[in-house]
Design a protein around this motif. Sequence first.
Motif, PDB file in Angstrom:
ATOM      1  N   LEU A   3       0.824  -1.205   0.000  1.00 17.21           N
ATOM      2  CA  LEU A   3       0.000   0.000   0.000  1.00 17.21           C
ATOM      3  C   LEU A   3       0.861   1.259   0.000  1.00 17.21           C
ATOM      4  CD1 LEU A   3      -2.703  -1.251   2.509  1.00 17.21           C
ATOM      5  CD2 LEU A   3      -3.107  -0.654   0.113  1.00 17.21           C
ATOM      6  N   ARG A   4       1.937   1.249   0.764  1.00 19.46           N
ATOM      7  CA  ARG A   4       2.812   2.426   0.808  1.00 19.46           C
ATOM      8  C   ARG A   4       3.554   2.620  -0.515  1.00 19.46           C
ATOM      9  NH1 ARG A   4       2.724   4.720   5.517  1.00 19.46           N
ATOM     10  NH2 ARG A   4       1.856   3.543   7.275  1.00 19.46           N
ATOM     11  N   SER A   5       3.752   1.544  -1.251  1.00 26.91           N
ATOM     12  CA  SER A   5       4.419   1.660  -2.549  1.00 26.91           C
ATOM     13  C   SER A   5       3.579   2.446  -3.544  1.00 26.91           C
ATOM     14  CB  SER A   5       4.737   0.270  -3.099  1.00 26.91           C
ATOM     15  OG  SER A   5       5.648  -0.413  -2.248  1.00 26.91           O
ATOM     16  N   LEU A   6       2.272   2.545  -3.291  1.00 28.02           N
ATOM     17  CA  LEU A   6       1.405   3.336  -4.158  1.00 28.02           C
ATOM     18  C   LEU A   6       1.805   4.803  -4.173  1.00 28.02           C
ATOM     19  CD1 LEU A   6      -2.112   1.918  -3.171  1.00 28.02           C
ATOM     20  CD2 LEU A   6      -1.059   1.737  -5.435  1.00 28.02           C
ATOM     21  N   VAL A   7       2.359   5.274  -3.056  1.00 24.46           N
ATOM     22  CA  VAL A   7       2.663   6.701  -2.918  1.00 24.46           C
ATOM     23  C   VAL A   7       4.158   6.956  -2.734  1.00 24.46           C
ATOM     24  CG1 VAL A   7       0.387   7.355  -2.078  1.00 24.46           C
ATOM     25  CG2 VAL A   7       2.105   6.562  -0.447  1.00 24.46           C
ATOM     26  N   GLY A   8       4.974   6.023  -3.225  1.00 25.88           N
ATOM     27  CA  GLY A   8       6.418   6.239  -3.214  1.00 25.88           C
ATOM     28  C   GLY A   8       7.094   6.030  -1.883  1.00 25.88           C
ATOM     29  N   GLN A   9       6.427   5.340  -0.943  1.00 26.01           N
ATOM     30  CA  GLN A   9       7.017   5.084   0.371  1.00 26.01           C
ATOM     31  C   GLN A   9       7.492   3.642   0.529  1.00 26.01           C
ATOM     32  OE1 GLN A   9       4.233   6.276   3.422  1.00 26.01           O
ATOM     33  NE2 GLN A   9       3.873   8.287   2.506  1.00 26.01           N
ATOM     34  N   GLY A  10       7.475   2.882  -0.561  1.00 27.78           N
ATOM     35  CA  GLY A  10       7.876   1.476  -0.483  1.00 27.78           C
ATOM     36  C   GLY A  10       8.852   1.124  -1.578  1.00 27.78           C
TER      37      GLY A  10
END
Length: 373
Positions: free
Chosen positions: A349-356
């Motif tokens: 889920l965090r990869s959706l917003v560049g955090q993963g």
Amino acid sequence: MSSTTRAAVAIAPGVTQIQELPLPAASDDAGLLAVSVTGVCGSDWAYYQNLPTSRGPLVLGHETVGHVQQLGRLAALKWGVQEGDYVVLEEYLPCGHCMYCRDGDFRLCDATDWRLGGLRYGATGLNVAPGLWGGYSQHQFLHLNTVFHRVPATVKPVHAALALPISNGIEWTYLQGGAGPGQCVVIQGPGQQGLACVVAAREAGADKIIVTGLSTPTDQVRLRMAQQLGAHHVIDIGQQDLLETVAELTGGLMADLVIDCASGGTDSVTTAMQLARKRGRVILGGQKRQKIPHFDSDMIIARFLNVKGMRGHSYESVELAIGLIAHNRHHVQAMSTHSFGLDQTDLALRSLVGQGVEGAIHMTVHPQHAQWP
């Protein structure tokens, strides 16, 4: 079969906890899906931030692929599927009897609108029995009003999970947008929906497909994917003047169809009107969640524009998407880039917003695995 199942539960905004949840008792009017994979939709990030507060702890995930494991007698009569069938689910749970359902446009049924208190897969709380309403779980409850699509056995689950995002592209670009041979299509925003619109525009035979994006590393990866899927031109709006570039590419005529898939500020709505030629068409698909200040509606009149708001997909578009994916038209399967185990749901889920993870386009969660390479 065990009496419980493992699920990734969003217990608070941005917080996931792996829990053992009870499986629902068998009943005539319901069923149970053994989840193979569930896609990570761009809308899941907003759900992750907001729904645990408004709807209580819940299992997210609505791009679910799996096999029918349990099937009630009445459910079998309504659904026309059998135990063991390989299926994709829609997120909608329509009533089946309102005007919109009878017209075949069940996405507009109030029963599917979680904002009006309706039920929807991936957006319904654990406090609504039996609780297993999302795909980030080893099993998902099958409500009597579930909408199924069979998947060819040759299609891998990670690719079948593309069915809903690709169906949005087909719906917005072709079925509602009217894209066709010889036309110029401008797509604002290279996220999952924008890329799906590229595939649909290519399939429709558009002569010129232009995709816009930002200078961010995330959008740069997505713009390269847009070219791989068949976009003829990409525009970095941080480096190029958007209106001037499109005017140059179209000989001053501008676009026959503009699809706004951007989910940021409201500027892209105004820009979409400016990018469309006279008598052009504008599809608004990216939710802004804010008002447009001082919107100049005279622009629509002066340019004789046809402007349409978009909401999800139709049954037809999902069927078309599955066929397109099965044949890997326009290399669409390349959109599936990353897979995660159930314990990595928060990372996905965090990869959706560049955090993963970097370079993610379309991701899937594999609930049968704790960790995934």
